[in-house]
Write a protein that holds these residues in place. Structure first.
Motif, short mmCIF file in Angstrom:
data_model
loop_
_atom_site.label_atom_id
_atom_site.label_comp_id
_atom_site.label_asym_id
_atom_site.label_seq_id
_atom_site.Cartn_x
_atom_site.Cartn_y
_atom_site.Cartn_z
N ASP A 34 47.92 32.26 -16.48
CA ASP A 34 48.09 31.18 -15.57
C ASP A 34 47.68 31.59 -14.18
N GLY A 36 47.82 29.71 -11.75
CA GLY A 36 48.42 29.09 -10.56
C GLY A 36 49.94 29.88 -10.37
N TYR A 78 59.23 27.08 -10.77
CA TYR A 78 57.88 26.24 -10.79
C TYR A 78 58.23 24.69 -10.30
N ASP A 80 57.82 21.78 -11.72
CA ASP A 80 58.51 21.13 -12.83
C ASP A 80 59.94 21.41 -13.01
N SER A 82 61.44 23.98 -13.77
CA SER A 82 61.43 25.30 -14.91
C SER A 82 61.71 26.33 -14.03
N PHE A 115 61.41 26.64 -21.32
CA PHE A 115 60.94 27.81 -21.81
C PHE A 115 61.58 28.07 -23.26
N ASP A 121 55.57 30.04 -26.98
CA ASP A 121 55.16 30.74 -25.77
C ASP A 121 56.06 31.93 -25.39
N LEU A 124 54.56 34.27 -19.41
CA LEU A 124 53.37 33.97 -18.57
C LEU A 124 52.70 34.97 -17.97
N PHE A 193 46.91 30.70 -3.90
CA PHE A 193 46.32 30.22 -5.05
C PHE A 193 44.86 30.42 -5.01
N ILE A 216 43.82 23.26 -6.22
CA ILE A 216 43.58 24.68 -6.90
C ILE A 216 43.13 24.69 -8.20
N ASP A 218 43.97 25.74 -11.59
CA ASP A 218 45.28 26.12 -12.11
C ASP A 218 45.30 25.91 -13.75
N THR A 221 48.94 24.78 -15.23
CA THR A 221 49.06 23.15 -15.03
C THR A 221 48.36 22.35 -16.03
C1 LIG Z 1 53.84 21.93 -13.45
C2 LIG Z 1 53.32 23.41 -13.29
N1 LIG Z 1 52.79 23.27 -12.18
C3 LIG Z 1 53.47 23.60 -10.84
O1 LIG Z 1 54.80 23.61 -10.81
C4 LIG Z 1 52.82 23.95 -9.54
C5 LIG Z 1 52.65 23.31 -8.32
C6 LIG Z 1 53.89 22.20 -8.06
C7 LIG Z 1 54.65 22.32 -6.79
C8 LIG Z 1 55.40 21.19 -6.83
C9 LIG Z 1 55.36 19.97 -7.37
C10 LIG Z 1 54.60 20.08 -8.62
C11 LIG Z 1 53.86 21.13 -8.86
C12 LIG Z 1 52.13 23.92 -7.48
S1 LIG Z 1 51.12 25.07 -8.17
C13 LIG Z 1 51.83 24.81 -9.61
N2 LIG Z 1 51.18 25.79 -10.86
C14 LIG Z 1 52.13 26.57 -11.45
O2 LIG Z 1 53.30 26.66 -11.29
C15 LIG Z 1 51.43 27.13 -12.63
N3 LIG Z 1 52.42 27.68 -13.49
C16 LIG Z 1 52.99 26.59 -14.25
C17 LIG Z 1 54.01 27.58 -15.10
C18 LIG Z 1 54.77 26.66 -15.90
C19 LIG Z 1 55.76 25.81 -15.37
N4 LIG Z 1 56.32 24.92 -16.22
C20 LIG Z 1 55.92 25.52 -17.81
C21 LIG Z 1 56.18 24.79 -18.94
C22 LIG Z 1 55.26 25.41 -20.01
C23 LIG Z 1 54.29 26.33 -19.65
C24 LIG Z 1 54.01 26.76 -18.50
C25 LIG Z 1 54.75 26.09 -17.29
#
Ligand SMILES: CCNC(=O)c1c(-c2ccccc2)csc1NC(=O)CNCCc1c[nH]c2ccccc12
Length: 329
Positions: A34, A36, A78, A80, A82, A115, A121, A124, A193, A216, A218, A221
């Motif tokens: 990941d 991100g 995160y 979303d 989670s 998760f 999975d 991470l 990032f 970014i 990522d 995502t």
């Molecule tokens: C939806 C996932 N992405 C994010 O929340 C995110 C944000 C973000 C911040 C606020 C609102 C929406 C997105 C910024 S950087 C960023 N990127 C990350 O956070 C990258 N890691 C995601 C890990 C992750 C979150 N939920 C999962 C469900 C399955 C597999 C992986 C995941």
């Protein structure tokens, strides 16, 4: 030293999982690499059984090389919604032939329902900058940080594919994996990032539009989250597309023809995301309505070039030079 791991897509390319070996004897975990985030966390024997649903768990008491990092804890949430939290062990972690002998492995004591439901999975492996690692009281280095000094070249690459296995490579650039030249952009790592600025975009029939998109790269995502103005312009070219609040995004008939989305990388390079990738998935079992792979980046503060965009490119992540390389493939 170099290393390579296969990136296998889960259904609808929602995420990509890579086999990683942890501890002694080596336990193979399928992790989501990941770019991100910056925590390496894994399902562990410290979880309540009710939060485990088929995942392989890391049991530090079974690893002869595990050493508890006394007093260290971590907790991550995160965008979303989670989340997960736990404690920390120092242990050996390997991707292919690349082994980091003293890697912080964050063992989960609790994970959120998303998760638990993601049965394939096992955790991470964060590849963003360690300034956003959540371990307290002392933040920990990422696998990439720890590997840099032994890598032939201090880079890693992401080559994700549409509904097919791709690769994460460490320490080398596989010149057979892309076409044309790699265009490098400066990275702003101030928010932790791999952040870059694309100067503009084009949508199939439309002309090139100059508009800065700060985003970014990522891999964690799934979708391509862009500024509202760009998203409106895109779905204007999709007959019958509309924003559906209950679904949380733009939807359209699964039979719709979706235009390609082209984003600029520097002033003369372009990455084309095929329209096919932007027909992300059906919203229900009838398969008549589909959810868009391009959605708004509202409330995030920057755009997110997630898997929908990354699988159209070969991407070089170069930490020491603070740059991102993009090539078509
Ligand atoms: C939806 C996932 N992405 C994010 O929340 C995110 C944000 C973000 C911040 C606020 C609102 C929406 C997105 C910024 S950087 C960023 N990127 C990350 O956070 C990258 N890691 C995601 C890990 C992750 C979150 N939920 C999962 C469900 C399955 C597999 C992986 C995941």
């Amino acid at each position: 030293v170099t290393g390579s791991g296969v990136a296998s897509p889960q259904q609808y390319d929602v995420e990509y999982l890579t086999p990683i070996s942890v501890g002694t004897p080596p336990l193979v975990l399928n992790l989501n690499l990941d770019t991100g985030s910056s925590d390496l966390w894994v399902f562990s024997s410290e979880l309540p059984p009710s939060e485990i649903n088929g995942q392989t768990v890391y049991d530090p008491t079974k690893s002869t090389s595990a050493k508890k990092l006394e007093g260290a804890t971590w907790e991550i949430e995160y965008g979303d919604g989670s989340s997960s939290e736990g404690d920390v062990y120092i242990d050996s972690v390997a991707i292919g032939d690349l082994t980091v002998t003293a890697q912080a492995v964050q063992a989960a004591k609790n994970v959120s329902a998303e998760f638990t439901a993601d049965t394939h999975d096992d955790g991470l492996l964060g590849l963003a900058f360690n300034t956003i690692n959540t371990v307290q009281p002392t933040r920990q280095k990422t696998f990439y940080d720890n590997a840099q000094s032994i890598l032939d070249a201090p880079v890693f690459t992401a080559d994700l594919k549409d509904d097919a296995p791709g690769h994460y490579n460490f320490g080398y650039i596989d010149s057979s994996a892309y076409t044309g030249n790699i265009s490098y952009l400066p990275v702003d790592s101030s928010q932790g990032f791999w952040m870059f600025t694309s100067p503009g975009y084009a949508i199939s029939k439309g002309g090139y539009k100059i508009t800065e998109m700060k985003g970014i790269a990522d891999t964690g995502t799934t979708l391509l989250l862009l500024p509202t103005s760009v998203v409106l312009a895109y779905y204007k070219q999709v007959d019958g597309a509309r924003y559906e609040g209950t679904q949380g995004g733009y939807i359209f008939a699964c039979s719709a023809t979706l235009p390609d989305f082209v984003f600029a990388v520097g002033n003369n390079a372009r990455i084309t995301v095929p329209g096919k990738y932007i027909n992300y998935a059906p919203t229900d079992s009838s398969g008549t309505t589909c959810f868009g792979g391009i959605q708004k980046d509202i409330g995030i503060g920057f755009s997110i070039f997630g898997d929908v965009a990354l699988k159209a490119a070969f991407v070089v992540f170069d930490g020491p030079n603070q740059q991102l390389g993009w090539a078509a493939k």
